[in-house]
Design an enzyme around this catalytic site. Structure first.
Site, short mmCIF file in Angstrom:
data_model
loop_
_atom_site.label_atom_id
_atom_site.label_comp_id
_atom_site.label_asym_id
_atom_site.label_seq_id
_atom_site.Cartn_x
_atom_site.Cartn_y
_atom_site.Cartn_z
N SER A 188 0.86 -1.18 0.00
CA SER A 188 0.00 0.00 0.00
C SER A 188 0.90 1.23 0.00
O SER A 188 1.64 1.47 0.96
CB SER A 188 -0.89 0.02 1.24
OG SER A 188 -1.44 1.31 1.38
N HIS A 227 -1.35 -1.38 -4.24
CA HIS A 227 -2.59 -0.95 -3.58
C HIS A 227 -2.56 0.58 -3.46
O HIS A 227 -1.67 1.14 -2.83
CB HIS A 227 -2.70 -1.62 -2.21
CG HIS A 227 -4.01 -1.37 -1.53
ND1 HIS A 227 -5.15 -2.09 -1.81
CD2 HIS A 227 -4.36 -0.48 -0.58
CE1 HIS A 227 -6.15 -1.66 -1.06
NE2 HIS A 227 -5.69 -0.66 -0.31
N ASP A 258 -4.48 3.85 -2.29
CA ASP A 258 -5.55 4.29 -1.38
C ASP A 258 -6.01 5.70 -1.69
O ASP A 258 -5.24 6.66 -1.60
CB ASP A 258 -5.03 4.24 0.07
CG ASP A 258 -4.98 2.83 0.61
OD1 ASP A 258 -6.01 2.15 0.57
OD2 ASP A 258 -3.90 2.41 1.08
N MET A 303 -8.52 8.70 -0.61
CA MET A 303 -9.31 9.18 0.53
C MET A 303 -9.76 10.61 0.27
O MET A 303 -9.00 11.41 -0.27
CB MET A 303 -8.47 9.13 1.81
CG MET A 303 -7.88 7.76 2.09
SD MET A 303 -7.05 7.71 3.67
CE MET A 303 -6.35 6.07 3.64
N HIS A 317 -8.31 1.59 -4.25
CA HIS A 317 -9.26 1.39 -3.14
C HIS A 317 -9.89 2.75 -2.85
O HIS A 317 -9.25 3.63 -2.28
CB HIS A 317 -8.48 0.83 -1.93
CG HIS A 317 -9.28 0.71 -0.67
ND1 HIS A 317 -8.71 0.53 0.56
CD2 HIS A 317 -10.62 0.73 -0.46
CE1 HIS A 317 -9.65 0.45 1.47
NE2 HIS A 317 -10.81 0.58 0.89
N MET A 352 -11.88 5.08 -0.90
CA MET A 352 -12.51 5.40 0.38
C MET A 352 -13.07 6.81 0.26
O MET A 352 -12.59 7.76 0.87
CB MET A 352 -11.46 5.32 1.50
CG MET A 352 -11.07 3.88 1.83
SD MET A 352 -9.49 3.78 2.69
CE MET A 352 -8.38 3.88 1.31
N MET A 376 -11.65 -5.13 5.36
CA MET A 376 -10.83 -4.16 6.08
C MET A 376 -10.55 -4.69 7.48
O MET A 376 -11.49 -5.00 8.23
CB MET A 376 -11.54 -2.80 6.16
CG MET A 376 -11.67 -2.07 4.82
SD MET A 376 -10.08 -1.75 4.04
CE MET A 376 -9.24 -0.74 5.27
N GLY A 380 -8.76 4.80 6.69
CA GLY A 380 -8.43 6.20 6.91
C GLY A 380 -6.94 6.45 7.16
O GLY A 380 -6.42 7.47 6.75
N PHE A 381 -6.29 5.51 7.80
CA PHE A 381 -4.89 5.74 8.16
C PHE A 381 -4.09 4.45 8.10
O PHE A 381 -4.63 3.37 8.33
CB PHE A 381 -4.79 6.30 9.59
CG PHE A 381 -5.51 7.62 9.74
CD1 PHE A 381 -4.89 8.81 9.36
CD2 PHE A 381 -6.81 7.65 10.22
CE1 PHE A 381 -5.57 10.02 9.46
CE2 PHE A 381 -7.49 8.86 10.32
CZ PHE A 381 -6.87 10.05 9.94
N GLY A 382 -2.80 4.59 7.81
CA GLY A 382 -1.89 3.47 7.91
C GLY A 382 -1.44 3.32 9.36
O GLY A 382 -1.70 4.19 10.20
N GLY A 383 -0.80 2.21 9.64
CA GLY A 383 -0.15 2.04 10.94
C GLY A 383 -1.07 1.67 12.09
O GLY A 383 -0.66 1.75 13.25
N ASP A 430 -6.73 -5.84 4.47
CA ASP A 430 -6.12 -4.51 4.37
C ASP A 430 -6.14 -3.83 5.73
O ASP A 430 -7.20 -3.49 6.24
CB ASP A 430 -6.93 -3.70 3.34
CG ASP A 430 -6.35 -2.33 3.09
OD1 ASP A 430 -5.25 -2.03 3.59
OD2 ASP A 430 -7.01 -1.54 2.37
N GLY A 456 -3.00 -3.31 9.10
CA GLY A 456 -2.29 -4.00 10.18
C GLY A 456 -1.69 -5.33 9.76
O GLY A 456 -1.44 -6.19 10.60
N GLY A 480 1.08 -1.72 4.24
CA GLY A 480 1.64 -0.38 4.03
C GLY A 480 2.80 -0.11 4.95
O GLY A 480 3.97 -0.22 4.57
N SER A 481 2.50 0.23 6.21
CA SER A 481 3.58 0.64 7.10
C SER A 481 4.58 -0.48 7.37
O SER A 481 5.78 -0.21 7.48
CB SER A 481 3.00 1.20 8.41
OG SER A 481 2.08 0.30 8.95
C1 DX5 Z 1 -6.27 2.13 5.43
C2 DX5 Z 1 -5.86 1.77 4.04
C3 DX5 Z 1 -4.78 0.77 3.98
C4 DX5 Z 1 -3.51 1.22 4.66
C5 DX5 Z 1 -2.94 0.03 5.33
O1 DX5 Z 1 -7.34 2.96 5.37
O2 DX5 Z 1 -6.95 1.28 3.29
O3 DX5 Z 1 -4.52 0.32 2.66
O4 DX5 Z 1 -2.53 1.74 3.78
O5 DX5 Z 1 -1.85 0.45 6.05
P1 DX5 Z 1 -1.13 -0.45 7.14
O6 DX5 Z 1 -0.62 -1.66 6.42
O7 DX5 Z 1 -0.09 0.42 7.66
O8 DX5 Z 1 -2.18 -0.82 8.17
ZN ZN Z 2 -6.57 0.28 1.34
#
Ligand code: DX5
Ligand code: ZN
Length: 225
Positions: free
Chosen positions: A16, A41, A43, A45, A74, A76, A145, A150-153, A178, A180, A200-201
Site C-alpha cells: 500500500s 494498492h 488508497d 481518501m 481502493h 474510500m 478491512m 483512513g490511516f496506515g499504521g 487490508d 495492520g 503499508g507501514s
Molecule cells: C487504510 C488503508 C490501507 C492502509 C494500510 O485505510 O486502506 O490500505 O494503507 O496500512 P497499514 O498496512 O499500515 O495498516
Molecule cells: Zn486500502
C-alpha cells in the site's frame, strides 16, 4: 485486465503506497517488486468518507505509466461514481468501493467492469457480510478491512479473522485483507482464507521495503494449505 480472477488460490502481496515516500512513488513501488509484490494498492481518501485526504486519478495515471505492476484503486470516498471513469482512463487494473456509501451498488460495480477493470468491494470492520450477498455475481474480489479505513499504521482487529472465515464459506471470490498486516498477522489472515495481503507501514517504514514485503509474503505463504 485480470488479476484477481487469475489468482487461482495463490497468496500474493500488494504494497500500500499510503506509507511510501510520495516524492518518489515509482521508485518505492519498484523496490517492493524485488520482494515479490504483484499488485500496487492505491488508497484514495476524500476527507469525507474518511478523515484523511490522499491522491487521485492523476497520480494513478502517472504511476501506471511508470511501473509495470497492475494498480488496484481502493476508493474510500463518498461518491465513487464521480471518480471511477477517471480511474479507468488512468489505466488501473481494479477498483474497489465501500458499499457503506454506495447507493446503487449494482450500477457502480457494473460501471467498473464495463470500463475493463475488475470490481471489488471493501468492507468496514463492522459492515455485515450479508450486505453484499446479492451483489456477489458482480464482484471480482472482496477487501475485508482489518482496521478502520483512513490511516496506515493501525493494529489488525483480531475478530476480522473470523469474518474472513465466514466470508470464505459464503463465496469463492478472492479475499483481500487490508490494515495492520505484518509478518505476524499475515499467517492469521491467510489461515482464515485471505489470499491478497495489503501491507503499508510494515513494508515502507523500515529501511528495506523489498525485504519487509518478502518476509510478510513468506509468512503468509507458509500458512496456506
Ligand atoms: C487504510 C488503508 C490501507 C492502509 C494500510 O485505510 O486502506 O490500505 O494503507 O496500512 P497499514 O498496512 O499500515 O495498516
Ligand atoms: Zn486500502
Amino acid at each position: 485486465m485480470a488479476f484477481f480472477s487469475k489468482l487461482d488460490g495463490r497468496v500474493v502481496a500488494a504494497p500500500s503506497i499510503l506509507s511510501a515516500d510520495f516524492a518518489s512513488l515509482a521508485e518505492e513501488v519498484r523496490r517492493t517488486r524485488e520482494g515479490g509484490a504483484e499488485l500496487v494498492h492505491f488508497d484514495v481518501m476524500d476527507n469525507h468518507f474518511v478523515p484523511n485526504l490522499t491522491i487521485g486519478p492523476m497520480v494513478a495515471d502517472s504511476l501506471a505509466s511508470a511501473v509495470d505492476l497492475p494498480i488496484d484503486a481502493h476508493l474510500m470516498v463518498e461518491s465513487p461514481d464521480n471518480l471511477i471513469p477517471a480511474f479507468i482512463d488512468a489505466g488501473v487494473a481494479s477498483i474497489s468501493v465501500q458499499p457503506e456509501v454506495v447507493r446503487h451498488l449494482h450500477r457502480t460495480l457494473t460501471m467498473i467492469r464495463r470500463g475493463g477493470c475488475e470490481a471489488g468491494v471493501a468492507l468496514n470492520p463492522t459492515t455485515s457480510l450479508s450486505s453484499i450477498e446479492w451483489a456477489l455475481p458482480y464482484i471480482d474480489y472482496i477487501n475485508v478491512m482489518t482496521v478502520n479505513p483512513g490511516f496506515g499504521g493501525q493494529d489488525f482487529i483480531p475478530e476480522m479473522a473470523d469474518k474472513v472465515r465466514r466470508l470464505k464459506q459464503m463465496t469463492d471470490l478472492p479475499i483481500q485483507v487490508d490494515g495492520g498486516i505484518t509478518e505476524k498477522t499475515a499467517p492469521v489472515a491467510v489461515e482464515a482464507g485471505a489470499r491478497v495481503l495489503v501491507a503499508g507501514s510494515a513494508v515502507f517504514k523500515g529501511d528495506d521495503p523489498a525485504e519487509q514485503l518478502r518476509r510478510i509474503l513468506q509468512a503468509g505463504r507458509n500458512a496456506a494449505p
